[in-house]
Design a protein around this motif. Structure first.
Motif, PDB file in Angstrom:
ATOM      1  N   UNK A 123      -7.403  13.829  14.100  1.00 39.11           N
ATOM      2  CA  UNK A 123      -6.189  13.214  14.315  1.00 39.11           C
ATOM      3  C   UNK A 123      -6.103  11.682  13.579  1.00 39.11           C
ATOM      4  N   UNK A 124      -7.171  10.958  13.805  1.00 38.89           N
ATOM      5  CA  UNK A 124      -7.359   9.917  13.118  1.00 38.89           C
ATOM      6  C   UNK A 124      -7.103  10.075  11.659  1.00 38.89           C
ATOM      7  N   UNK A 125      -7.963  11.222  11.025  1.00 39.63           N
ATOM      8  CA  UNK A 125      -7.867  10.993   9.538  1.00 39.63           C
ATOM      9  C   UNK A 125      -6.529  11.558   9.144  1.00 39.63           C
ATOM     10  N   UNK A 126      -5.904  12.641   9.879  1.00 43.29           N
ATOM     11  CA  UNK A 126      -4.439  13.065   9.657  1.00 43.29           C
ATOM     12  C   UNK A 126      -3.433  12.014   9.460  1.00 43.29           C
ATOM     13  N   UNK A 127      -3.618  11.128  10.579  1.00 38.16           N
ATOM     14  CA  UNK A 127      -2.749   9.869  10.540  1.00 38.16           C
ATOM     15  C   UNK A 127      -2.938   8.812   9.527  1.00 38.16           C
ATOM     16  N   UNK A 128      -3.986   8.753   8.723  1.00 38.76           N
ATOM     17  CA  UNK A 128      -4.386   7.720   7.956  1.00 38.76           C
ATOM     18  C   UNK A 128      -4.472   8.409   6.362  1.00 38.76           C
ATOM     19  N   UNK A 129      -4.192   9.632   6.274  1.00 37.75           N
ATOM     20  CA  UNK A 129      -4.138  10.247   4.641  1.00 37.75           C
ATOM     21  C   UNK A 129      -3.111   9.750   4.015  1.00 37.75           C
ATOM     22  N   UNK A 130      -3.446   9.567   2.584  1.00 43.99           N
ATOM     23  CA  UNK A 130      -2.601   9.299   1.824  1.00 43.99           C
ATOM     24  C   UNK A 130      -1.625  10.326   1.319  1.00 43.99           C
TER      25      UNK A 130
END
Length: 131
Positions: A123-130
């Motif tokens: 979730x963290x990665x998905x929320x911070x993807x460019x």
């Protein structure tokens, strides 16, 4: 009236507290806004400091642009959360060449993630993807 304003703002990423400065900063962050007289009393109680020591360290950290003392009230310019975030970035850059995957690999170190931990990271990665 004692007034300390930053002369030259440094990048907090460039500045690392000494152990004593970190303890002092924590006192300010826990109690801000705090009157400078009350700060002196707290530092005397918690760190066994004299008034002159408190004002010397306060002045140094104000000049670095981390705290300010206006009208005898001490407040932060940089929050504890902001300071810690910048220090974390500095650590990853200095230790792992700025590579978050290398940092995570070292941090996990062969341990297994629980399903919950893996989901949180996704979730963290998905929320911070460019893009």
């Amino acid at each position: 009236m004692i007034l300390y304003r930053p002369r030259r703002l440094i990048s907090v990423k460039e500045y690392k507290f000494t152990e004593i400065e970190e303890k002092f900063a924590d006192i300010i962050w826990r109690n801000e806004p705090i009157g400078s007289g009350d700060l002196v009393k707290l530092c005397e109680k918690e760190m066994n400091w004299k008034k002159s020591t408190t004002y010397t360290v306060l002045k140094k950290l104000c000049e670095k642009g981390i705290f300010q003392n206006e009208n005898a009230v001490v407040t932060s310019i940089i929050t504890k959360k902001e300071y810690n975030a910048k220090q974390s970035i500095r650590f990853v850059e200095d230790t792992f060449g700025g590579s978050l995957p290398k940092f995570l690999t070292a941090f996990i170190g062969g341990k297994k993630l629980s399903d919950h931990q893996a989901e949180e990271l996704k979730k963290l990665i998905d929320n911070h993807k460019e893009g």
